[in-house]
Write a protein that holds these residues in place. Structure first.
Motif, PDB file in Angstrom:
ATOM      1  N   TYR A  79       0.863  -1.178   0.000  1.00 43.24           N
ATOM      2  CA  TYR A  79       0.000   0.000   0.000  1.00 43.24           C
ATOM      3  C   TYR A  79       0.900   1.227   0.000  1.00 43.24           C
ATOM      4  CZ  TYR A  79      -3.680  -3.263   1.301  1.00 43.24           C
ATOM      5  OH  TYR A  79      -4.571  -4.302   1.315  1.00 43.24           O
ATOM      6  N   GLY A  80       0.570   2.202  -0.847  1.00 43.09           N
ATOM      7  CA  GLY A  80       1.411   3.381  -0.924  1.00 43.09           C
ATOM      8  C   GLY A  80       0.681   4.583  -1.471  1.00 43.09           C
ATOM      9  N   ILE A  81       1.439   5.645  -1.617  1.00 46.04           N
ATOM     10  CA  ILE A  81       0.946   6.895  -2.176  1.00 46.04           C
ATOM     11  C   ILE A  81       1.740   7.160  -3.450  1.00 46.04           C
ATOM     12  CG2 ILE A  81       0.682   9.385  -1.799  1.00 46.04           C
ATOM     13  CD1 ILE A  81      -1.067   7.725   0.071  1.00 46.04           C
ATOM     14  N   GLU A  82       1.015   7.428  -4.526  1.00 44.49           N
ATOM     15  CA  GLU A  82       1.687   7.684  -5.801  1.00 44.49           C
ATOM     16  C   GLU A  82       2.694   8.816  -5.651  1.00 44.49           C
ATOM     17  OE1 GLU A  82       0.631   8.491 -10.489  1.00 44.49           O
ATOM     18  OE2 GLU A  82      -0.976   8.009  -9.096  1.00 44.49           O
ATOM     19  N   GLY A  83       3.906   8.575  -6.117  1.00 42.06           N
ATOM     20  CA  GLY A  83       4.968   9.557  -6.042  1.00 42.06           C
ATOM     21  C   GLY A  83       5.733   9.555  -4.731  1.00 42.06           C
ATOM     22  N   GLN A  84       5.197   8.895  -3.695  1.00 42.16           N
ATOM     23  CA  GLN A  84       5.860   8.838  -2.386  1.00 42.16           C
ATOM     24  C   GLN A  84       6.457   7.475  -2.089  1.00 42.16           C
ATOM     25  OE1 GLN A  84       2.668  11.594  -0.057  1.00 42.16           O
ATOM     26  NE2 GLN A  84       3.835  10.214   1.187  1.00 42.16           N
ATOM     27  N   GLY A  85       5.914   6.425  -2.666  1.00 37.40           N
ATOM     28  CA  GLY A  85       6.381   5.072  -2.399  1.00 37.40           C
ATOM     29  C   GLY A  85       5.425   4.306  -1.492  1.00 37.40           C
ATOM     30  N   TRP A  86       5.860   3.114  -1.085  1.00 35.97           N
ATOM     31  CA  TRP A  86       5.050   2.187  -0.296  1.00 35.97           C
ATOM     32  C   TRP A  86       5.255   2.436   1.195  1.00 35.97           C
ATOM     33  CZ3 TRP A  86       1.900   0.337  -3.681  1.00 35.97           C
ATOM     34  CH2 TRP A  86       2.325   0.092  -4.973  1.00 35.97           C
ATOM     35  N   PHE A  87       4.147   2.408   1.956  1.00 33.60           N
ATOM     36  CA  PHE A  87       4.253   2.638   3.392  1.00 33.60           C
ATOM     37  C   PHE A  87       3.883   1.427   4.236  1.00 33.60           C
ATOM     38  CE2 PHE A  87      -0.013   4.286   2.330  1.00 33.60           C
ATOM     39  CZ  PHE A  87      -0.814   3.647   3.269  1.00 33.60           C
ATOM     40  N   LEU A  88       3.245   0.415   3.651  1.00 36.68           N
ATOM     41  CA  LEU A  88       2.749  -0.722   4.427  1.00 36.68           C
ATOM     42  C   LEU A  88       2.691  -1.956   3.548  1.00 36.68           C
ATOM     43  CD1 LEU A  88      -0.228  -0.606   6.861  1.00 36.68           C
ATOM     44  CD2 LEU A  88      -0.263  -2.284   5.040  1.00 36.68           C
ATOM     45  N   TYR A  93       1.513 -15.627   7.314  1.00 36.64           N
ATOM     46  CA  TYR A  93       2.275 -16.760   7.827  1.00 36.64           C
ATOM     47  C   TYR A  93       1.298 -17.827   8.304  1.00 36.64           C
ATOM     48  CZ  TYR A  93       6.561 -14.015   7.697  1.00 36.64           C
ATOM     49  OH  TYR A  93       7.636 -13.277   7.277  1.00 36.64           O
ATOM     50  N   ARG A  94       1.818 -18.998   8.627  1.00 39.35           N
ATOM     51  CA  ARG A  94       0.948 -20.103   9.043  1.00 39.35           C
ATOM     52  C   ARG A  94       0.078 -19.752  10.252  1.00 39.35           C
ATOM     53  NH1 ARG A  94       1.573 -24.504   6.229  1.00 39.35           N
ATOM     54  NH2 ARG A  94       3.545 -24.951   5.220  1.00 39.35           N
ATOM     55  N   LYS A  95       0.615 -19.022  11.220  1.00 36.24           N
ATOM     56  CA  LYS A  95      -0.114 -18.781  12.465  1.00 36.24           C
ATOM     57  C   LYS A  95      -0.554 -17.334  12.660  1.00 36.24           C
ATOM     58  CE  LYS A  95       1.872 -22.666  14.877  1.00 36.24           C
ATOM     59  NZ  LYS A  95       2.486 -23.165  16.094  1.00 36.24           N
ATOM     60  N   TYR A  96      -0.156 -16.443  11.771  1.00 39.60           N
ATOM     61  CA  TYR A  96      -0.535 -15.039  11.947  1.00 39.60           C
ATOM     62  C   TYR A  96      -0.436 -14.266  10.636  1.00 39.60           C
ATOM     63  CZ  TYR A  96       4.552 -14.286  12.254  1.00 39.60           C
ATOM     64  OH  TYR A  96       5.893 -14.260  12.003  1.00 39.60           O
ATOM     65  N   VAL A  97      -1.028 -13.075  10.661  1.00 41.53           N
ATOM     66  CA  VAL A  97      -0.918 -12.119   9.563  1.00 41.53           C
ATOM     67  C   VAL A  97       0.044 -11.036  10.029  1.00 41.53           C
ATOM     68  CG1 VAL A  97      -2.131 -10.418   8.142  1.00 41.53           C
ATOM     69  CG2 VAL A  97      -3.253 -12.589   8.730  1.00 41.53           C
ATOM     70  N   ASN A  98       1.025 -10.745   9.192  1.00 40.92           N
ATOM     71  CA  ASN A  98       2.056  -9.768   9.518  1.00 40.92           C
ATOM     72  C   ASN A  98       1.780  -8.477   8.758  1.00 40.92           C
ATOM     73  OD1 ASN A  98       4.887  -8.666   8.328  1.00 40.92           O
ATOM     74  ND2 ASN A  98       5.125  -9.321  10.448  1.00 40.92           N
ATOM     75  N   VAL A  99       1.730  -7.369   9.492  1.00 43.61           N
ATOM     76  CA  VAL A  99       1.619  -6.045   8.896  1.00 43.61           C
ATOM     77  C   VAL A  99       2.969  -5.368   9.100  1.00 43.61           C
ATOM     78  CG1 VAL A  99       0.447  -3.801   8.924  1.00 43.61           C
ATOM     79  CG2 VAL A  99      -0.828  -5.896   9.491  1.00 43.61           C
ATOM     80  N   PRO A 109       2.579   5.619  18.923  1.00 44.48           N
ATOM     81  CA  PRO A 109       3.702   4.869  19.450  1.00 44.48           C
ATOM     82  C   PRO A 109       4.262   3.936  18.383  1.00 44.48           C
ATOM     83  CG  PRO A 109       1.659   3.874  20.222  1.00 44.48           C
ATOM     84  CD  PRO A 109       1.285   5.115  19.446  1.00 44.48           C
ATOM     85  N   VAL A 110       5.462   3.478  18.583  1.00 41.69           N
ATOM     86  CA  VAL A 110       6.108   2.573  17.631  1.00 41.69           C
ATOM     87  C   VAL A 110       5.391   1.226  17.692  1.00 41.69           C
ATOM     88  CG1 VAL A 110       8.269   1.369  17.125  1.00 41.69           C
ATOM     89  CG2 VAL A 110       8.316   3.758  17.844  1.00 41.69           C
ATOM     90  N   PRO A 111       5.016   0.635  16.528  1.00 39.46           N
ATOM     91  CA  PRO A 111       4.396  -0.698  16.539  1.00 39.46           C
ATOM     92  C   PRO A 111       5.297  -1.709  17.265  1.00 39.46           C
ATOM     93  CG  PRO A 111       4.127   0.315  14.396  1.00 39.46           C
ATOM     94  CD  PRO A 111       5.070   1.194  15.175  1.00 39.46           C
ATOM     95  N   PRO A 112       4.709  -2.746  17.856  1.00 37.37           N
ATOM     96  CA  PRO A 112       5.430  -3.600  18.794  1.00 37.37           C
ATOM     97  C   PRO A 112       6.499  -4.525  18.219  1.00 37.37           C
ATOM     98  CG  PRO A 112       3.221  -4.440  18.442  1.00 37.37           C
ATOM     99  CD  PRO A 112       3.307  -3.113  17.754  1.00 37.37           C
ATOM    100  N   GLY A 113       6.384  -4.942  16.977  1.00 40.58           N
ATOM    101  CA  GLY A 113       7.293  -5.947  16.442  1.00 40.58           C
ATOM    102  C   GLY A 113       8.576  -5.373  15.885  1.00 40.58           C
ATOM    103  N   TYR A 122       6.728  -4.146  12.937  1.00 32.51           N
ATOM    104  CA  TYR A 122       5.672  -5.088  12.595  1.00 32.51           C
ATOM    105  C   TYR A 122       4.535  -5.086  13.608  1.00 32.51           C
ATOM    106  CZ  TYR A 122       9.264  -7.109   9.571  1.00 32.51           C
ATOM    107  OH  TYR A 122      10.231  -7.300   8.628  1.00 32.51           O
ATOM    108  N   LEU A 123       3.376  -5.469  13.102  1.00 37.92           N
ATOM    109  CA  LEU A 123       2.225  -5.802  13.922  1.00 37.92           C
ATOM    110  C   LEU A 123       1.797  -7.188  13.471  1.00 37.92           C
ATOM    111  CD1 LEU A 123      -0.079  -5.102  15.919  1.00 37.92           C
ATOM    112  CD2 LEU A 123      -1.328  -4.182  13.944  1.00 37.92           C
ATOM    113  N   ASN A 124       1.869  -8.167  14.361  1.00 35.88           N
ATOM    114  CA  ASN A 124       1.443  -9.530  14.041  1.00 35.88           C
ATOM    115  C   ASN A 124       0.072  -9.770  14.645  1.00 35.88           C
ATOM    116  OD1 ASN A 124       3.856 -10.044  12.717  1.00 35.88           O
ATOM    117  ND2 ASN A 124       4.844 -10.782  14.576  1.00 35.88           N
ATOM    118  N   ILE A 125      -0.834 -10.296  13.820  1.00 36.76           N
ATOM    119  CA  ILE A 125      -2.211 -10.519  14.248  1.00 36.76           C
ATOM    120  C   ILE A 125      -2.477 -12.021  14.205  1.00 36.76           C
ATOM    121  CG2 ILE A 125      -4.636 -10.005  13.810  1.00 36.76           C
ATOM    122  CD1 ILE A 125      -3.554  -7.483  12.249  1.00 36.76           C
ATOM    123  N   TYR A 126      -2.780 -12.593  15.375  1.00 34.41           N
ATOM    124  CA  TYR A 126      -3.066 -14.018  15.519  1.00 34.41           C
ATOM    125  C   TYR A 126      -4.572 -14.245  15.497  1.00 34.41           C
ATOM    126  CZ  TYR A 126       1.846 -14.545  16.697  1.00 34.41           C
ATOM    127  OH  TYR A 126       3.214 -14.529  16.648  1.00 34.41           O
TER     128      TYR A 126
END
Length: 151
Positions: A79-88, A93-99, A109-113, A122-126
């Motif tokens: 996911y990104g903004i045209e002309g700015q690049g990708w931000f996310l 993964y087998r046991k979680y979704v990684n953002v 605050p800084v994301p935990p991972g 990273y933010l990992n969602i189980y």
């Protein structure tokens, strides 16, 4: 297989019938592409409960950044903004979704991972996690305002 008793399948029908290939990590293998369609194909191919998480995250990102650009590269929705690049990016993964917030160290605050790369967090969602949607939306809004990565 086509014979005199079966109707040949169109390329679209064959693609729709094909089961997504999962890599050893559990991540769907989706061809590279830009726009909504490849990201939707990725989310649809996410196995089990992860597809619902993917749809939720995608909807929150679009709600927060209506002009967001989307792509799939390296079997990863970006996911990104045209002309700015990708931000996310997302990764399944087998046991979680990684953002991955590509400039996550600049978020408050800084994301935990932690990450091996200097700026990424990273933010990992189980499966049974409750996503803090307000915090996620805040991070997406902040991330979309930062210079993105040219991947």
């Amino acid at each position: 297989m086509t014979n005199k008793f079966t109707k040949p399948k169109t390329a679209e029908e064959q693609t729709a019938m094909a089961k997504p290939v999962l890599l050893s990590s559990g991540n769907p293998q989706i061809p590279k592409g830009y726009g909504e369609a490849p990201v939707e194909a990725y989310i649809t191919a996410m196995p089990g409960w992860k597809s619902d998480v993917g749809r939720c995250l995608d909807a929150l990102i679009v709600k927060t950044v209506p002009d967001v650009c989307k792509a799939v590269k390296w079997n990863t929705p970006l996911y990104g903004i045209e002309g700015q690049g990708w931000f996310l990016s997302l990764y399944c993964y087998r046991k979680y979704v990684n953002v991955a917030f590509l400039r996550g160290m600049s978020l408050t605050p800084v994301p935990p991972g932690a990450s091996k790369t200097q700026h990424t967090r990273y933010l990992n969602i189980y499966e049974n996690d409750q996503l803090d949607e307000a915090q996620f939306i805040d991070w997406v809004g902040q991330a979309s305002q930062l210079p993105g990565e040219k991947l």
